[in-house]
Scaffold this motif. Structure first.
Motif, PDB file in Angstrom:
ATOM      1  N   UNK A  57       0.722  -1.088   0.037  1.00  0.00           N
ATOM      2  CA  UNK A  57      -0.044   0.072   0.087  1.00  0.00           C
ATOM      3  C   UNK A  57       0.878   1.316  -0.144  1.00  0.00           C
ATOM      4  N   UNK A  58       2.132   1.276   0.660  1.00  0.00           N
ATOM      5  CA  UNK A  58       2.803   2.367   0.789  1.00  0.00           C
ATOM      6  C   UNK A  58       3.502   2.447  -0.688  1.00  0.00           C
ATOM      7  N   UNK A  59       3.965   1.373  -1.248  1.00  0.00           N
ATOM      8  CA  UNK A  59       4.263   1.764  -2.794  1.00  0.00           C
ATOM      9  C   UNK A  59       3.437   2.147  -3.673  1.00  0.00           C
ATOM     10  N   UNK A  60       2.074   1.536  -3.393  1.00  0.00           N
ATOM     11  CA  UNK A  60       1.109   2.282  -4.352  1.00  0.00           C
ATOM     12  C   UNK A  60       0.953   3.546  -4.316  1.00  0.00           C
ATOM     13  N   UNK A  61       0.902   4.109  -2.964  1.00  0.00           N
ATOM     14  CA  UNK A  61       0.970   5.562  -2.550  1.00  0.00           C
ATOM     15  C   UNK A  61       2.199   6.127  -3.432  1.00  0.00           C
ATOM     16  N   UNK A  62       3.231   5.882  -3.102  1.00  0.00           N
ATOM     17  CA  UNK A  62       4.324   6.492  -3.728  1.00  0.00           C
ATOM     18  C   UNK A  62       4.365   6.451  -5.336  1.00  0.00           C
ATOM     19  N   UNK A  63       3.686   5.476  -5.873  1.00  0.00           N
ATOM     20  CA  UNK A  63       3.288   5.410  -7.405  1.00  0.00           C
ATOM     21  C   UNK A  63       2.548   6.524  -7.877  1.00  0.00           C
ATOM     22  N   UNK A  64       1.543   7.162  -6.838  1.00  0.00           N
ATOM     23  CA  UNK A  64       0.703   8.031  -7.389  1.00  0.00           C
ATOM     24  C   UNK A  64      -0.533   7.610  -7.477  1.00  0.00           C
ATOM     25  N   UNK A  65      -0.958   6.239  -6.834  1.00  0.00           N
ATOM     26  CA  UNK A  65      -2.213   5.534  -6.747  1.00  0.00           C
ATOM     27  C   UNK A  65      -3.179   6.618  -6.020  1.00  0.00           C
ATOM     28  N   UNK A  66      -4.411   6.494  -6.485  1.00  0.00           N
ATOM     29  CA  UNK A  66      -5.533   7.329  -5.980  1.00  0.00           C
ATOM     30  C   UNK A  66      -6.712   6.378  -5.466  1.00  0.00           C
ATOM     31  N   UNK A  67      -6.553   5.173  -6.034  1.00  0.00           N
ATOM     32  CA  UNK A  67      -7.587   4.017  -5.567  1.00  0.00           C
ATOM     33  C   UNK A  67      -6.842   2.614  -5.493  1.00  0.00           C
ATOM     34  N   UNK A  68      -7.419   1.797  -4.910  1.00  0.00           N
ATOM     35  CA  UNK A  68      -6.906   0.239  -4.822  1.00  0.00           C
ATOM     36  C   UNK A  68      -8.152  -0.546  -5.260  1.00  0.00           C
ATOM     37  N   UNK A  69      -7.927  -1.146  -6.061  1.00  0.00           N
ATOM     38  CA  UNK A  69      -9.073  -2.262  -6.735  1.00  0.00           C
ATOM     39  C   UNK A  69      -8.678  -3.630  -6.265  1.00  0.00           C
ATOM     40  N   UNK A  70      -9.701  -4.245  -5.904  1.00  0.00           N
ATOM     41  CA  UNK A  70      -9.448  -5.726  -5.453  1.00  0.00           C
ATOM     42  C   UNK A  70     -10.479  -6.774  -6.203  1.00  0.00           C
ATOM     43  N   UNK A  71      -9.749  -7.497  -6.821  1.00  0.00           N
ATOM     44  CA  UNK A  71     -10.389  -8.780  -7.381  1.00  0.00           C
ATOM     45  C   UNK A  71     -10.132 -10.001  -6.542  1.00  0.00           C
ATOM     46  N   UNK A  72     -11.383 -10.537  -6.075  1.00  0.00           N
ATOM     47  CA  UNK A  72     -11.438 -11.604  -5.226  1.00  0.00           C
ATOM     48  C   UNK A  72     -12.005 -12.934  -5.830  1.00  0.00           C
ATOM     49  N   UNK A  73     -12.064 -13.176  -7.099  1.00  0.00           N
ATOM     50  CA  UNK A  73     -12.803 -14.229  -7.741  1.00  0.00           C
ATOM     51  C   UNK A  73     -12.072 -15.210  -8.259  1.00  0.00           C
ATOM     52  N   UNK A  74     -10.610 -15.437  -8.091  1.00  0.00           N
ATOM     53  CA  UNK A  74      -9.805 -15.875  -8.732  1.00  0.00           C
ATOM     54  C   UNK A  74      -9.613 -17.363  -7.792  1.00  0.00           C
ATOM     55  N   UNK A  75      -9.597 -18.408  -8.392  1.00  0.00           N
ATOM     56  CA  UNK A  75      -9.665 -19.587  -7.719  1.00  0.00           C
ATOM     57  C   UNK A  75      -8.275 -20.282  -6.887  1.00  0.00           C
ATOM     58  N   UNK A  76      -7.146 -19.809  -7.466  1.00  0.00           N
ATOM     59  CA  UNK A  76      -5.878 -20.409  -6.885  1.00  0.00           C
ATOM     60  C   UNK A  76      -4.744 -19.302  -7.277  1.00  0.00           C
ATOM     61  N   UNK A  77      -3.861 -19.775  -6.937  1.00  0.00           N
ATOM     62  CA  UNK A  77      -2.557 -18.820  -7.034  1.00  0.00           C
ATOM     63  C   UNK A  77      -2.082 -18.624  -8.516  1.00  0.00           C
ATOM     64  N   UNK A  78      -2.292 -19.819  -9.082  1.00  0.00           N
ATOM     65  CA  UNK A  78      -1.891 -19.802 -10.617  1.00  0.00           C
ATOM     66  C   UNK A  78      -2.821 -18.824 -11.350  1.00  0.00           C
ATOM     67  N   UNK A  79      -3.940 -18.932 -11.060  1.00  0.00           N
ATOM     68  CA  UNK A  79      -5.108 -17.805 -11.646  1.00  0.00           C
ATOM     69  C   UNK A  79      -4.791 -16.708 -11.403  1.00  0.00           C
ATOM     70  N   UNK A  80      -4.541 -16.406 -10.039  1.00  0.00           N
ATOM     71  CA  UNK A  80      -4.313 -14.911  -9.927  1.00  0.00           C
ATOM     72  C   UNK A  80      -3.197 -14.434 -10.336  1.00  0.00           C
ATOM     73  N   UNK A  81      -1.969 -15.166 -10.630  1.00  0.00           N
ATOM     74  CA  UNK A  81      -0.831 -14.877 -11.271  1.00  0.00           C
ATOM     75  C   UNK A  81      -1.317 -14.670 -12.935  1.00  0.00           C
ATOM     76  N   UNK A  82      -1.947 -15.361 -13.504  1.00  0.00           N
ATOM     77  CA  UNK A  82      -2.235 -15.359 -14.895  1.00  0.00           C
ATOM     78  C   UNK A  82      -3.117 -13.865 -14.776  1.00  0.00           C
ATOM     79  N   UNK A  83      -3.937 -13.708 -14.193  1.00  0.00           N
ATOM     80  CA  UNK A  83      -4.695 -12.299 -14.016  1.00  0.00           C
ATOM     81  C   UNK A  83      -3.803 -11.025 -14.189  1.00  0.00           C
ATOM     82  N   UNK A  84      -2.886 -11.145 -13.097  1.00  0.00           N
ATOM     83  CA  UNK A  84      -1.809 -10.012 -13.033  1.00  0.00           C
ATOM     84  C   UNK A  84      -1.219  -9.883 -14.192  1.00  0.00           C
ATOM     85  N   UNK A  85      -0.913 -10.811 -14.855  1.00  0.00           N
ATOM     86  CA  UNK A  85      -0.186 -10.854 -16.249  1.00  0.00           C
ATOM     87  C   UNK A  85      -1.002 -10.320 -17.307  1.00  0.00           C
TER      88      UNK A  85
END
Length: 139
Positions: free
Chosen positions: A96-124
């Motif tokens: 969160x501190x890094x996000x602020x340093x980058x100039x973020x104004x919001x945090x968006x959270x996606x909670x519907x990924x089933x597992x670590x592999x799917x989460x990493x694929x979504x990030x990419x």
């Protein structure tokens, strides 16, 4: 032919797509939007202000997006991270501190990924230009 090329370029761009059906949920404090990845897949996210630390610090098994909302209303993902089941508040606070340093104004959270592999694929999928996202390993 030119319009077909332009259409393909637009479809390959990561972009926010506001959810019309979610506009009625604002009165109960639930803010939702979606992001269209380079693959064309849509990801629904909850929108949190930077001051909503409880939601960010307590997040697990999710994808968090540091987002900058521009004055005209357009949004841009600055950074994304896949977080696992064992993430702790201290690690999320660092992000969160890094996000602020980058100039973020919001945090968006996606909670519907089933597992670590799917989460990493979504990030990419959501990172512009195929940048390598920051990843956290599952413990």
């Amino acid at each position: 032919m030119q319009s077909l090329l332009e259409e393909r370029m637009v479809s390959a761009m990561v972009r926010e797509e506001r959810l019309k059906a979610a506009s009625g949920l604002r009165h109960i404090g639930l803010l939702l939007t979606s992001w269209r990845g380079r693959s064309g897949q849509r990801y629904v996210v909850g929108v949190h202000s930077l001051s909503d630390e409880a939601s960010v610090l307590g997040a697990t098994e999710a994808i968090m997006l540091a987002v900058r909302r521009m004055p005209g209303g357009d949004a841009r993902i600055l950074e994304a991270v896949a977080i696992g089941a064992s993430e702790c508040e201290a690690r999320n606070a660092e992000w969160l501190a890094r996000a602020r340093d980058l100039g973020a104004t919001e945090i968006h959270i996606h909670r519907l990924a089933d597992d670590a592999g799917e989460r990493e694929a979504i990030v990419r999928d959501l990172m512009r230009g195929g940048r390598r996202p920051r990843q956290r390993s599952e413990v």
